[in-house]
Design an enzyme around this catalytic site. Structure first.
Site, PDB file in Angstrom:
ATOM      1  CB  CYS A  25      44.657 103.109 -61.159  1.00  0.00           C
ATOM      2  SG  CYS A  25      43.581 101.462 -61.394  1.00  0.00           S
ATOM      3  CB  CYS A  98      47.447 104.265 -58.182  1.00  0.00           C
ATOM      4  SG  CYS A  98      48.155 103.662 -59.702  1.00  0.00           S
ATOM      5  CB  CYS A 105      49.925 109.336 -66.617  1.00  0.00           C
ATOM      6  SG  CYS A 105      48.315 110.157 -67.431  1.00  0.00           S
TER       7      CYS A 105
END
Length: 162
Positions: A25, A98, A105
């Site tokens: 996250c 999230c 990412c």
């Protein structure tokens, strides 16, 4: 981004080693910490569980409090940065918890066989009284708990009840 499913049943006999799971996250202060604790408790025999964030902020005090309410002691946990794992630790299952983490990412993460995105509201970003904030942390905690249990059931993994 879609996710790839791991085919076949995950069970202790079929696995020679534990699959490494990383919950990711933004701050590694609430959602990913909760998910790490639940998965480790429920299926630590099957998974080696970690969590990290893109901008580690330290564990939120309300995270510690609401997890303590359900029997988890996170007082010694620390926030970890994604750089601790990326390119250094083989992760087979990557779960972003999230939307910001999913967006940031890397699209290619060496070794990842299964990539999932579970969108949970950031309780640390909620504005309100302390009582309202605690209520929001509890809601998110319970949503994460249900999601972990559902995911494990989908993988045919019996959970350990605390």
């Amino acid at each position: 981004m879609g996710c790839m499913r791991v085919s076949g049943r995950l069970d202790g006999e079929a696995m020679n080693t534990k699959k490494r799971v990383l919950f990711l996250c933004t701050g590694n202060s609430a959602r990913s910490q909760m998910a790490e604790a639940f998965l480790r408790q429920y299926a630590g025999d099957f998974f080696e569980v970690h969590s990290a964030g893109f901008e580690p902020r330290g564990i939120h005090p309300f995270t510690i409090k609401v997890m303590e309410e359900v029997g988890f002691d996170l007082s010694e946990h620390t926030s970890k940065g994604v750089e601790r794992y990326l390119g250094k630790t083989l992760v087979q299952v990557l779960i972003t918890v999230c939307d910001k983490a999913e967006k940031n990412c890397p699209t290619v993460w060496p070794g990842v066989h299964q990539r999932l995105h579970w969108s949970f509201e950031d309780p640390a970003a909620f504005e309100g009284s302390d009582a309202e904030k605690l209520a929001r942390f509890r809601t998110v905690r319970d949503e994460i708990d249900r999601k972990i249990r559902t995911w494990l059931a989908e993988q045919s993994i019996a959970i350990r009840i605390r």
